[in-house]
Design an enzyme around this catalytic site. Structure first.
Site, PDB file in Angstrom:
ATOM      1  N   THR A  86      22.877  -6.590 -32.099  1.00 56.30           N
ATOM      2  CA  THR A  86      23.654  -5.355 -32.269  1.00 56.30           C
ATOM      3  C   THR A  86      23.473  -4.778 -33.672  1.00 56.30           C
ATOM      4  O   THR A  86      23.462  -5.501 -34.664  1.00 56.30           O
ATOM      5  CB  THR A  86      25.144  -5.637 -32.007  1.00 56.30           C
ATOM      6  OG1 THR A  86      25.264  -6.243 -30.725  1.00 56.30           O
ATOM      7  CG2 THR A  86      25.963  -4.361 -32.040  1.00 56.30           C
ATOM      8  N   GLU A 114      28.297  -9.183 -25.007  1.00 60.68           N
ATOM      9  CA  GLU A 114      27.167  -9.522 -24.127  1.00 60.68           C
ATOM     10  C   GLU A 114      26.975  -8.515 -22.993  1.00 60.68           C
ATOM     11  O   GLU A 114      26.773  -8.877 -21.836  1.00 60.68           O
ATOM     12  CB  GLU A 114      27.324 -10.948 -23.603  1.00 60.68           C
ATOM     13  CG  GLU A 114      27.410 -11.900 -24.774  1.00 60.68           C
ATOM     14  CD  GLU A 114      27.025 -13.323 -24.500  1.00 60.68           C
ATOM     15  OE1 GLU A 114      26.334 -13.590 -23.527  1.00 60.68           O
ATOM     16  OE2 GLU A 114      27.421 -14.158 -25.316  1.00 60.68           O
ATOM     17  N   THR A 172      28.779  -4.586 -22.287  1.00 58.99           N
ATOM     18  CA  THR A 172      30.144  -4.166 -21.924  1.00 58.99           C
ATOM     19  C   THR A 172      30.282  -4.157 -20.395  1.00 58.99           C
ATOM     20  O   THR A 172      29.291  -4.234 -19.668  1.00 58.99           O
ATOM     21  CB  THR A 172      30.434  -2.746 -22.453  1.00 58.99           C
ATOM     22  OG1 THR A 172      29.533  -1.846 -21.786  1.00 58.99           O
ATOM     23  CG2 THR A 172      30.250  -2.648 -23.953  1.00 58.99           C
ATOM     24  N   GLU A 225      30.943  -1.718 -18.618  1.00 52.12           N
ATOM     25  CA  GLU A 225      30.233  -0.548 -18.080  1.00 52.12           C
ATOM     26  C   GLU A 225      28.772  -0.948 -17.792  1.00 52.12           C
ATOM     27  O   GLU A 225      28.202  -0.551 -16.773  1.00 52.12           O
ATOM     28  CB  GLU A 225      30.272   0.630 -19.075  1.00 52.12           C
ATOM     29  CG  GLU A 225      31.624   1.314 -19.204  1.00 52.12           C
ATOM     30  CD  GLU A 225      32.658   0.477 -19.952  1.00 52.12           C
ATOM     31  OE1 GLU A 225      32.261  -0.303 -20.849  1.00 52.12           O
ATOM     32  OE2 GLU A 225      33.852   0.584 -19.641  1.00 52.12           O
TER      33      GLU A 225
HETATM   34  C1  LIG Z   1      33.723 -10.484 -31.689  1.00 52.57           C
HETATM   35  C2  LIG Z   1      32.363  -9.967 -31.376  1.00 52.57           C
HETATM   36  C3  LIG Z   1      31.258 -10.805 -31.415  1.00 52.57           C
HETATM   37  C4  LIG Z   1      29.986 -10.310 -31.169  1.00 52.57           C
HETATM   38  N1  LIG Z   1      28.898 -11.150 -31.291  1.00 52.57           N
HETATM   39  C5  LIG Z   1      27.641 -10.628 -31.225  1.00 52.57           C
HETATM   40  C6  LIG Z   1      26.481 -11.440 -31.507  1.00 52.57           C
HETATM   41  O1  LIG Z   1      26.592 -12.632 -31.759  1.00 52.57           O
HETATM   42  N2  LIG Z   1      25.262 -10.836 -31.491  1.00 52.57           N
HETATM   43  C7  LIG Z   1      25.093  -9.517 -31.208  1.00 52.57           C
HETATM   44  O2  LIG Z   1      23.970  -9.045 -31.230  1.00 52.57           O
HETATM   45  N3  LIG Z   1      26.179  -8.728 -30.922  1.00 52.57           N
HETATM   46  C8  LIG Z   1      27.429  -9.250 -30.927  1.00 52.57           C
HETATM   47  N4  LIG Z   1      28.522  -8.452 -30.671  1.00 52.57           N
HETATM   48  C9  LIG Z   1      28.314  -7.040 -30.357  1.00 52.57           C
HETATM   49  C10 LIG Z   1      28.567  -6.666 -28.912  1.00 52.57           C
HETATM   50  O3  LIG Z   1      27.587  -7.198 -28.094  1.00 52.57           O
HETATM   51  C11 LIG Z   1      28.634  -5.131 -28.886  1.00 52.57           C
HETATM   52  O4  LIG Z   1      29.826  -4.735 -29.527  1.00 52.57           O
HETATM   53  C12 LIG Z   1      28.563  -4.572 -27.481  1.00 52.57           C
HETATM   54  O5  LIG Z   1      27.305  -4.789 -26.920  1.00 52.57           O
HETATM   55  C13 LIG Z   1      28.848  -3.060 -27.448  1.00 52.57           C
HETATM   56  O6  LIG Z   1      28.097  -2.371 -28.389  1.00 52.57           O
HETATM   57  P1  LIG Z   1      28.826  -1.344 -29.401  1.00 52.57           P
HETATM   58  O7  LIG Z   1      29.968  -2.064 -30.006  1.00 52.57           O
HETATM   59  O8  LIG Z   1      27.811  -0.774 -30.308  1.00 52.57           O
HETATM   60  O9  LIG Z   1      29.412  -0.224 -28.460  1.00 52.57           O
HETATM   61  P2  LIG Z   1      28.645   1.110 -27.990  1.00 52.57           P
HETATM   62  O10 LIG Z   1      27.266   0.775 -27.578  1.00 52.57           O
HETATM   63  O11 LIG Z   1      28.837   2.135 -29.048  1.00 52.57           O
HETATM   64  O12 LIG Z   1      29.479   1.516 -26.710  1.00 52.57           O
HETATM   65  C14 LIG Z   1      30.776   2.112 -26.833  1.00 52.57           C
HETATM   66  C15 LIG Z   1      31.341   2.346 -25.439  1.00 52.57           C
HETATM   67  O13 LIG Z   1      30.505   3.249 -24.723  1.00 52.57           O
HETATM   68  C16 LIG Z   1      30.155   2.679 -23.476  1.00 52.57           C
HETATM   69  N5  LIG Z   1      28.818   3.157 -23.088  1.00 52.57           N
HETATM   70  C17 LIG Z   1      27.691   3.162 -23.837  1.00 52.57           C
HETATM   71  N6  LIG Z   1      26.656   3.648 -23.112  1.00 52.57           N
HETATM   72  C18 LIG Z   1      27.150   3.942 -21.890  1.00 52.57           C
HETATM   73  C19 LIG Z   1      26.583   4.459 -20.683  1.00 52.57           C
HETATM   74  N7  LIG Z   1      25.287   4.773 -20.594  1.00 52.57           N
HETATM   75  N8  LIG Z   1      27.382   4.642 -19.608  1.00 52.57           N
HETATM   76  C20 LIG Z   1      28.712   4.327 -19.672  1.00 52.57           C
HETATM   77  N9  LIG Z   1      29.300   3.806 -20.777  1.00 52.57           N
HETATM   78  C21 LIG Z   1      28.522   3.621 -21.861  1.00 52.57           C
HETATM   79  C22 LIG Z   1      30.177   1.185 -23.701  1.00 52.57           C
HETATM   80  O14 LIG Z   1      30.311   0.473 -22.481  1.00 52.57           O
HETATM   81  C23 LIG Z   1      31.403   1.069 -24.594  1.00 52.57           C
HETATM   82  O15 LIG Z   1      32.565   1.089 -23.798  1.00 52.57           O
HETATM   83  C24 LIG Z   1      29.806  -8.941 -30.846  1.00 52.57           C
HETATM   84  C25 LIG Z   1      30.930  -8.105 -30.767  1.00 52.57           C
HETATM   85  C26 LIG Z   1      32.183  -8.586 -31.033  1.00 52.57           C
HETATM   86  C27 LIG Z   1      33.347  -7.654 -30.975  1.00 52.57           C
END
Ligand SMILES: Cc1cc2nc3c(=O)[nH]c(=O)nc-3n(C[C@H](O)[C@H](O)[C@H](O)COP(=O)(O)OP(=O)(O)OC[C@H]3O[C@@H](n4cnc5c(N)ncnc54)[C@H](O)[C@@H]3O)c2cc1C
Length: 375
Positions: free
Chosen positions: A124, A359, A361, A363
């Site tokens: 991420t 891992e 969302t 969605e």
């Molecule tokens: C405590 C914690 C631990 C984590 N550990 C790791 C880790 O070890 N390694 C790692 O790489 N990541 C890690 N993450 C990151 C996590 O995988 C991401 O937060 C997650 O994949 C969502 O990405 P984002 O936060 O950028 O949200 P965004 O990608 O900005 O999405 C925001 C919202 O928009 C929705 N959305 C986006 N695109 C679409 C679409 N096309 N259609 C419908 N809805 C959509 C999403 O579902 C979400 O609800 C961690 C996160 C947390 C909170």
């Protein structure tokens, strides 16, 4: 699903450790936001961190099903420790076991299998996690070294005292994503401070920065340009493991609520004797049960070498929702105590939400399931 003797004994050993060693102390770690390294090392000695890794490097060579059993038992008590294990094994160590060169495996797997080290998987980025193919972090080859520049965020296990390795995705050419292993202490690698998180407070989550960070060319994990495919494959397993973890949280909420509802009296009788509470407990049992069936079904398919991507998405979607709903009902059953951090179900309430985010969302899970339906 019926467990064989080996599975039953392994699950029982992890349950005993979780109940006797983790449960009494984890609340304090959680409040302090402190990583419980000794507990994680002890889980390593129990064989939990090496359960899926190859036997030649000290692992048990067992499958995702065995790992799921352990994660469920740990998360029944605490999700922070469970996610520490889950992230390190399914996304990190498994990446080396599946795609790493023989030299990488010989160098890193023995400590990981023994549970002496942890891995962080850094995918991420600040600009987005869902659109994971868009990787802004770049790596270029220069005199036999990868030079990495970029930033990652929300990375589990990035800064623990046990972290041996950070495996980062990076653009190694136009439209080409690869995975590169970076060891802590490498010049140009900066591990940011621990985030202030709502839940999973005893797990380690940090931003990671690469500024002209140089590692040997041989630190490429898997084939150049196959990074995207590799992490999609790892994420399928990760989702099954996260579903097992969510099932543990859902079951833990039921365990706690059942005891409380039978003991707590209102109007001269235990609150469990009210049908509204009894039905809530019945629904919690249903959610834990169906979540377990879902993750175990997906894990069995994975271990049999069958396609399981859609089953993984179904399990993750269902179990994460079940955990959130059970945590909500559990805090309701606990009344005011359910809002106090000293109560395990309050921790679950804070912990479970992220299961719908990490891992992929929910969605994303729905997109995968819909795609499997041809829509
Ligand atoms: C405590 C914690 C631990 C984590 N550990 C790791 C880790 O070890 N390694 C790692 O790489 N990541 C890690 N993450 C990151 C996590 O995988 C991401 O937060 C997650 O994949 C969502 O990405 P984002 O936060 O950028 O949200 P965004 O990608 O900005 O999405 C925001 C919202 O928009 C929705 N959305 C986006 N695109 C679409 C679409 N096309 N259609 C419908 N809805 C959509 C999403 O579902 C979400 O609800 C961690 C996160 C947390 C909170």
């Amino acid at each position: 699903m019926r467990l064989d003797i080996e599975q039953t004994e392994f699950a029982a050993a992890v349950r005993a450790f979780a109940q006797d060693q983790i449960k009494p102390v984890i609340g304090d770690f959680y409040e302090r936001g402190e990583f419980p390294a000794d507990l994680v090392r002890e889980l390593g000695k129990l064989g939990v961190l090496g359960v899926t890794l190859p036997e030649e490097y000290g692992g048990a060579g067992a499958g995702l099903f065995m790992l799921g059993l352990a994660l469920e038992e740990i998360a029944r008590v605490d999700a922070s420790v469970a996610v520490t294990v889950e992230a390190s094994v399914t996304l990190g160590a498994e990446g080396i076991a599946r795609y790493g060169s023989p030299e990488q495996q010989a160098k890193w797997l023995p400590r990981l299998a023994a549970g002496e080290g942890l891995v962080a998987f850094a995918l991420t980025e600040p600009s987005g996690g869902t659109d994971a193919g868009r990787t802004d972090t770049k790596a270029r080859l220069e005199n036999g070294e990868w030079v990495i520049d970029g930033a990652k965020c929300f990375i589990t296990n990035a800064g623990t005292v046990m972290t041996d390795l950070i495996i980062a995705t990076a653009q190694t050419g136009p439209g080409e994503v690869s995975c590169i292993a970076v060891e802590p202490g490498t010049p140009g690698l900066e591990i940011g401070p621990e985030y202030s998180k709502v839940g999973w407070r005893a797990s380690d989550t940090r931003p990671v920065y690469f500024d002209g960070c140089r590692v040997p060319e041989s630190n490429l994990v898997g084939q150049r340009g196959r990074g995207f495919v590799q992490f999609l494959e790892l994420l399928d397993s990760g989702r099954v493991a996260l579903a097992a973890l969510a099932t543990g949280s859902a079951q833990g909420c039921l365990d706690e609520s059942l005891v409380h509802a039978k003991e707590r009296e209102a109007f001269g009788r235990p609150i469990a004797e009210n049908q509204s509470i009894a039905f809530m407990l019945a629904d919690m049992r249903l959610r834990a049960h169906t979540s377990r069936l879902a993750w175990q079904d997906a894990a069995l398919k994975a271990d049999a070498g069958e396609p399981f991507g859609t089953d993984a998405a179904l399990a993750k979607l269902h179990a994460s929702q079940a955990a959130v709903e059970n945590a909500r009902d559990a805090t309701q059953i606990f009344g005011g105590y359910g809002f106090m951090n000293e109560t395990p179900v309050a921790r679950a309430w804070r912990d479970c939400k992220v299961l719908e985010i990490g891992e992929g969302t929910n969605e994303v899970q729905r997109m995968l399931i819909a795609r499997s339906l041809g829509v």
